[in-house]
Design a protein around this motif. Structure first.
Motif, PDB file in Angstrom:
ATOM      1  N   ALA A   1     -44.714 -41.098 -12.184  1.00 34.55           N
ATOM      2  CA  ALA A   1     -43.913 -41.977 -10.985  1.00 34.55           C
ATOM      3  C   ALA A   1     -43.315 -40.708 -10.010  1.00 34.55           C
ATOM      4  CB  ALA A   1     -42.713 -42.575 -11.615  1.00 34.55           C
TER       5      ALA A   1
ATOM      6  N   VAL B   1     -45.873 -45.529 -15.617  1.00 34.49           N
ATOM      7  CA  VAL B   1     -45.312 -44.993 -16.859  1.00 34.49           C
ATOM      8  C   VAL B   1     -45.042 -43.655 -16.289  1.00 34.49           C
ATOM      9  CG1 VAL B   1     -45.921 -44.120 -18.910  1.00 34.49           C
ATOM     10  CG2 VAL B   1     -47.270 -46.175 -17.888  1.00 34.49           C
ATOM     11  N   GLU B   2     -43.782 -43.035 -16.627  1.00 32.59           N
ATOM     12  CA  GLU B   2     -43.333 -41.709 -16.361  1.00 32.59           C
ATOM     13  C   GLU B   2     -42.973 -40.965 -17.502  1.00 32.59           C
ATOM     14  OE1 GLU B   2     -43.144 -39.547 -13.511  1.00 32.59           O
ATOM     15  OE2 GLU B   2     -41.850 -38.315 -14.888  1.00 32.59           O
ATOM     16  N   GLU B   3     -43.439 -39.784 -17.735  1.00 31.65           N
ATOM     17  CA  GLU B   3     -43.027 -38.960 -18.745  1.00 31.65           C
ATOM     18  C   GLU B   3     -41.609 -38.342 -18.918  1.00 31.65           C
ATOM     19  OE1 GLU B   3     -44.150 -34.271 -17.579  1.00 31.65           O
ATOM     20  OE2 GLU B   3     -45.210 -35.280 -19.516  1.00 31.65           O
ATOM     21  N   SER B   4     -40.908 -38.248 -17.654  1.00 29.77           N
ATOM     22  CA  SER B   4     -39.522 -37.756 -17.608  1.00 29.77           C
ATOM     23  C   SER B   4     -38.624 -39.087 -17.987  1.00 29.77           C
ATOM     24  CB  SER B   4     -39.277 -37.370 -16.078  1.00 29.77           C
ATOM     25  OG  SER B   4     -38.054 -37.293 -15.870  1.00 29.77           O
TER      26      SER B   4
ATOM     27  N   ASP C   1     -42.602 -41.611 -21.327  1.00 33.19           N
ATOM     28  CA  ASP C   1     -43.674 -42.046 -22.028  1.00 33.19           C
ATOM     29  C   ASP C   1     -44.879 -41.630 -21.285  1.00 33.19           C
ATOM     30  OD1 ASP C   1     -45.545 -43.043 -24.058  1.00 33.19           O
ATOM     31  OD2 ASP C   1     -44.758 -44.903 -24.072  1.00 33.19           O
TER      32      ASP C   1
ATOM     33  N   ASP D   1     -50.378 -38.471 -11.832  1.00 36.68           N
ATOM     34  CA  ASP D   1     -49.556 -37.711 -12.724  1.00 36.68           C
ATOM     35  C   ASP D   1     -49.772 -36.105 -12.303  1.00 36.68           C
ATOM     36  OD1 ASP D   1     -51.913 -38.058 -13.868  1.00 36.68           O
ATOM     37  OD2 ASP D   1     -51.650 -38.046 -15.829  1.00 36.68           O
TER      38      ASP D   1
ATOM     39  N   LEU E   1     -36.644 -20.091  -3.663  1.00 35.25           N
ATOM     40  CA  LEU E   1     -37.828 -20.393  -4.030  1.00 35.25           C
ATOM     41  C   LEU E   1     -38.486 -18.754  -4.112  1.00 35.25           C
ATOM     42  CD1 LEU E   1     -40.229 -22.431  -3.853  1.00 35.25           C
ATOM     43  CD2 LEU E   1     -40.967 -21.640  -1.637  1.00 35.25           C
TER      44      LEU E   1
ATOM     45  N   GLY F   1     -53.372 -38.118  -5.472  1.00 34.68           N
ATOM     46  CA  GLY F   1     -52.006 -37.498  -5.104  1.00 34.68           C
ATOM     47  C   GLY F   1     -52.835 -36.280  -5.676  1.00 34.68           C
TER      48      GLY F   1
ATOM     49  N   GLU G   1     -48.039 -29.741   2.638  1.00 34.16           N
ATOM     50  CA  GLU G   1     -48.215 -31.337   3.164  1.00 34.16           C
ATOM     51  C   GLU G   1     -48.607 -32.156   2.061  1.00 34.16           C
ATOM     52  OE1 GLU G   1     -51.329 -31.936   6.165  1.00 34.16           O
ATOM     53  OE2 GLU G   1     -50.713 -33.914   6.708  1.00 34.16           O
ATOM     54  N   GLY G   2     -48.475 -31.862   0.787  1.00 33.53           N
ATOM     55  CA  GLY G   2     -49.091 -32.315  -0.502  1.00 33.53           C
ATOM     56  C   GLY G   2     -48.541 -33.898  -0.548  1.00 33.53           C
TER      57      GLY G   2
ATOM     58  N   ALA H   1     -50.704 -37.326  -0.531  1.00 26.95           N
ATOM     59  CA  ALA H   1     -50.691 -38.053  -1.555  1.00 26.95           C
ATOM     60  C   ALA H   1     -50.076 -39.377  -1.370  1.00 26.95           C
ATOM     61  CB  ALA H   1     -49.587 -37.543  -2.420  1.00 26.95           C
TER      62      ALA H   1
HETATM   63  C1  LIG Z   1     -42.771 -25.285  -4.610  1.00 27.07           C
HETATM   64  C2  LIG Z   1     -43.482 -26.092  -3.827  1.00 27.07           C
HETATM   65  C3  LIG Z   1     -43.315 -26.318  -2.800  1.00 27.07           C
HETATM   66  C4  LIG Z   1     -43.969 -27.517  -2.107  1.00 27.07           C
HETATM   67  N1  LIG Z   1     -43.797 -27.864  -0.923  1.00 27.07           N
HETATM   68  C5  LIG Z   1     -44.373 -29.002  -0.039  1.00 27.07           C
HETATM   69  C6  LIG Z   1     -44.128 -29.004   1.110  1.00 27.07           C
HETATM   70  O1  LIG Z   1     -43.278 -28.433   1.727  1.00 27.07           O
HETATM   71  N2  LIG Z   1     -44.533 -30.329   1.786  1.00 27.07           N
HETATM   72  C7  LIG Z   1     -45.391 -30.950   0.869  1.00 27.07           C
HETATM   73  O2  LIG Z   1     -45.669 -32.141   1.431  1.00 27.07           O
HETATM   74  N3  LIG Z   1     -45.505 -30.938  -0.397  1.00 27.07           N
HETATM   75  C8  LIG Z   1     -45.292 -29.624  -0.686  1.00 27.07           C
HETATM   76  N4  LIG Z   1     -45.543 -29.402  -1.917  1.00 27.07           N
HETATM   77  C9  LIG Z   1     -46.433 -30.103  -2.799  1.00 27.07           C
HETATM   78  C10 LIG Z   1     -46.006 -31.503  -3.427  1.00 27.07           C
HETATM   79  O3  LIG Z   1     -44.760 -31.500  -4.053  1.00 27.07           O
HETATM   80  C11 LIG Z   1     -47.249 -32.389  -4.133  1.00 27.07           C
HETATM   81  O4  LIG Z   1     -48.260 -32.266  -3.289  1.00 27.07           O
HETATM   82  C12 LIG Z   1     -46.670 -33.694  -4.252  1.00 27.07           C
HETATM   83  O5  LIG Z   1     -45.499 -33.810  -4.975  1.00 27.07           O
HETATM   84  C13 LIG Z   1     -47.616 -34.486  -5.024  1.00 27.07           C
HETATM   85  O6  LIG Z   1     -47.345 -35.813  -5.447  1.00 27.07           O
HETATM   86  P1  LIG Z   1     -47.955 -36.518  -6.522  1.00 27.07           P
HETATM   87  O7  LIG Z   1     -47.177 -37.864  -7.059  1.00 27.07           O
HETATM   88  O8  LIG Z   1     -49.505 -36.283  -6.588  1.00 27.07           O
HETATM   89  O9  LIG Z   1     -47.443 -35.476  -7.924  1.00 27.07           O
HETATM   90  P2  LIG Z   1     -45.740 -35.157  -8.271  1.00 27.07           P
HETATM   91  O10 LIG Z   1     -44.826 -35.142  -7.146  1.00 27.07           O
HETATM   92  O11 LIG Z   1     -46.147 -33.953  -9.292  1.00 27.07           O
HETATM   93  O12 LIG Z   1     -45.508 -36.473  -9.479  1.00 27.07           O
HETATM   94  C14 LIG Z   1     -46.396 -36.455 -10.590  1.00 27.07           C
HETATM   95  C15 LIG Z   1     -45.282 -37.402 -11.392  1.00 27.07           C
HETATM   96  O13 LIG Z   1     -46.238 -37.444 -12.934  1.00 27.07           O
HETATM   97  C16 LIG Z   1     -45.266 -37.284 -13.721  1.00 27.07           C
HETATM   98  N5  LIG Z   1     -46.403 -37.026 -14.904  1.00 27.07           N
HETATM   99  C17 LIG Z   1     -46.749 -35.779 -15.279  1.00 27.07           C
HETATM  100  N6  LIG Z   1     -47.310 -35.813 -16.303  1.00 27.07           N
HETATM  101  C18 LIG Z   1     -47.173 -37.208 -16.717  1.00 27.07           C
HETATM  102  C19 LIG Z   1     -47.857 -37.648 -18.013  1.00 27.07           C
HETATM  103  N7  LIG Z   1     -48.480 -36.911 -18.657  1.00 27.07           N
HETATM  104  N8  LIG Z   1     -47.427 -38.960 -18.281  1.00 27.07           N
HETATM  105  C20 LIG Z   1     -46.641 -39.518 -17.324  1.00 27.07           C
HETATM  106  N9  LIG Z   1     -46.074 -39.021 -16.311  1.00 27.07           N
HETATM  107  C21 LIG Z   1     -46.432 -37.735 -15.869  1.00 27.07           C
HETATM  108  C22 LIG Z   1     -44.313 -36.188 -13.469  1.00 27.07           C
HETATM  109  O14 LIG Z   1     -43.086 -36.080 -14.216  1.00 27.07           O
HETATM  110  C23 LIG Z   1     -44.081 -36.410 -11.808  1.00 27.07           C
HETATM  111  O15 LIG Z   1     -42.979 -37.687 -11.682  1.00 27.07           O
HETATM  112  C24 LIG Z   1     -44.973 -28.323  -2.602  1.00 27.07           C
HETATM  113  C25 LIG Z   1     -45.136 -28.107  -4.100  1.00 27.07           C
HETATM  114  C26 LIG Z   1     -44.535 -27.035  -4.684  1.00 27.07           C
HETATM  115  C27 LIG Z   1     -44.638 -26.744  -6.177  1.00 27.07           C
END
Ligand SMILES: Cc1cc2nc3c(=O)[nH]c(=O)nc-3n(C[C@H](O)[C@H](O)[C@H](O)COP(=O)(O)OP(=O)(O)OC[C@H]3O[C@@H](n4cnc5c(N)ncnc54)[C@H](O)[C@@H]3O)c2cc1C
Length: 394
Positions: A8, A29-32, A123, A154, A218, A287, A299-300, A304
């Protein structure tokens, strides 16, 4: 369909939102143990910004956002050596660009679900058995469940990807850097709405003043500065940063001293995830889990959100035929994501340049960004999203 989404963060709740719009039943489902708070600040624009607007999130995103005015590179005596006014981003995105904490964006998307998706915190999906007509899921703590689809949202180190597709090492491309971030309250000096960076070859530290007296730091450094294994706990992370940045000068001694009292130091390799397929049977990824572009793309989060929208849209269009929907989702987005990854990887050497000449060149180029032709040449291509997303009817 009953759809389980692991994670999440950004992609998970965005996908849940659009799946709920099409009448599916969603379990997140969110591990945090709760939604993550704090953390680093992200730039937000492009296709993801457009989708956030469709979701009605823009007023809140803008309220939470910072309209950064300047990126400033300074030397060890805090004298300005390079940088640019962020007017260049505004011009190229028609003012549709903001910066906000990743966790604020995640919480904003999650709130849009309005309690309509069951969520289990603390979880994780721990086992996936694809039975052909359904998928059986085990969890670390909750009782097993049956679902129609399971989606890995995740993140970079996705467990669903590992369970369904194989070990991370098979898909990860390390870009040669480590990144770390943390926030401190009451740090001085502050420069409101200015992103201030100081670097020496291979190592760069930046600070950004946020609301409520907080400052975000950072750290980026080349992986050659880390001998041995990556740190596995907070104490080791702080000790690595204190070692690697000990001789970087500028405000580093003060920042490193303040770090000792901060909690929640984020630390990771800078990596991309490159796969040749994003789905297998009843499992799919979205994502960072599917196609992390890394922070170098900036832009991640937007990507996503766009992936989540397209995945849900194709499922709606294909009327329950998940095989066709997964294929269309991948065909529509994978080439676009690969171009984003290539341009981010190409940008890697200028992010924290490895030599003094590289730093001087970067500083010079950034000073010239006020000239539109130069800005178009150096960042225009990366800022524009060369894709038009369909207007799905949910
Ligand atoms: C330092 C830094 C700077 C960044 N700067 C930018 C920026 O300027 N602009 C931008 O757009 N993007 C940026 N990004 C990238 C961006 O943060 C990610 O691309 C984006 O958050 C991806 O979203 P996501 O939901 O796929 O993953 P995440 O945001 O990582 O979310 C994943 C979720 O899954 C949960 N999770 C993990 N493992 C498990 C598990 N086993 N079971 C259940 N839950 C789990 C995590 O707790 C988290 O809540 C940056 C990243 C970093 C590290």
């Amino acid at each position: 369909m009953r759809i389980v989404i692991n994670g999440a963060g950004i992609a998970g709740p965005a996908l849940a939102y659009w799946l709920l719009e099409s009448g599916h039943e969603v379990l997140l489902v969110e591990e945090s143990p709760r939604l993550r708070s704090g953390g680093y600040v992200i730039d937000f624009w492009g296709v993801g910004y457009d989708i956030a607007e469709k979701m009605g999130l823009l007023p809140r995103v803008i309220e939470l956002g910072y309209q950064v005015q300047e990126v400033r590179f300074v030397d060890r005596d805090s004298r300005r050596r390079g940088g640019f006014s962020t007017g260049v981003f505004d011009r190229m995105t028609n003012g549709r660009f903001t910066s906000l904490q990743r966790s604020d964006l995640a919480a904003t998307i999650y709130r849009a679900l309005d309690g309509r998706a069951e969520t289990i915190f603390g979880d994780s999906v721990a086992g996936i058995r694809d039975a052909g007509d359904s998928v059986q899921l085990d969890f670390d703590h909750a009782a097993p469940r049956q679902a129609d689809l399971v989606i890995g949202a995740d993140g970079l180190h996705s467990r669903v990807r590992q369970l369904a597709f194989g070990p991370e090492a098979r898909f990860e491309t390390a870009l040669g850097y480590y990144v770390a971030a943390f926030e401190i309250e009451g740090y001085r000096p502050r420069d409101e709405l200015v992103y201030v960076s100081h670097g020496i070859p291979g190592r760069q530290i930046s600070r950004f003043s946020m609301r409520d007296e907080r400052t975000l730091f950072l750290f980026i450094f080349r992986d050659r500065y880390l001998a041995g294994e990556a740190p596995s706990n907070e104490r080791e992370r702080k000790s690595v940063l204190a070692d690697v940045f000990a001789d970087v000068g500028w405000e580093c001694p003060r920042i490193l001293a303040a770090m000792e009292n901060s909690g929640g130091v984020y630390f990771d390799r800078v990596s991309q995830i490159r796969m040749d397929r994003w789905s297998l049977g009843r499992t799919a990824l979205v994502g960072d889990a599917a196609a992390c572009v890394s922070l170098l793309a900036g832009e991640g989060t937007g990507l996503a959100i766009a992936e989540a929208y397209v995945l849900a849209g194709e499922l709606a269009r294909c009327g329950g035929d998940h095989v066709a929907a997964f294929a269309r989702y991948q065909d529509r987005l994978m080439p676009f994501l690969q171009r984003k990854q290539d341009s981010a990887a190409g940008f890697a050497s200028s992010f924290a340049p490895g030599s003094s000449i590289g730093i001087a060149f970067r500083n010079q180029v950034t000073r010239l960004l006020r000239i539109p032709l130069v800005a178009d040449f150096f960042i225009g291509r990366d800022l524009r999203d060369d894709i038009v997303l369909p207007d799905f009817q949910f």
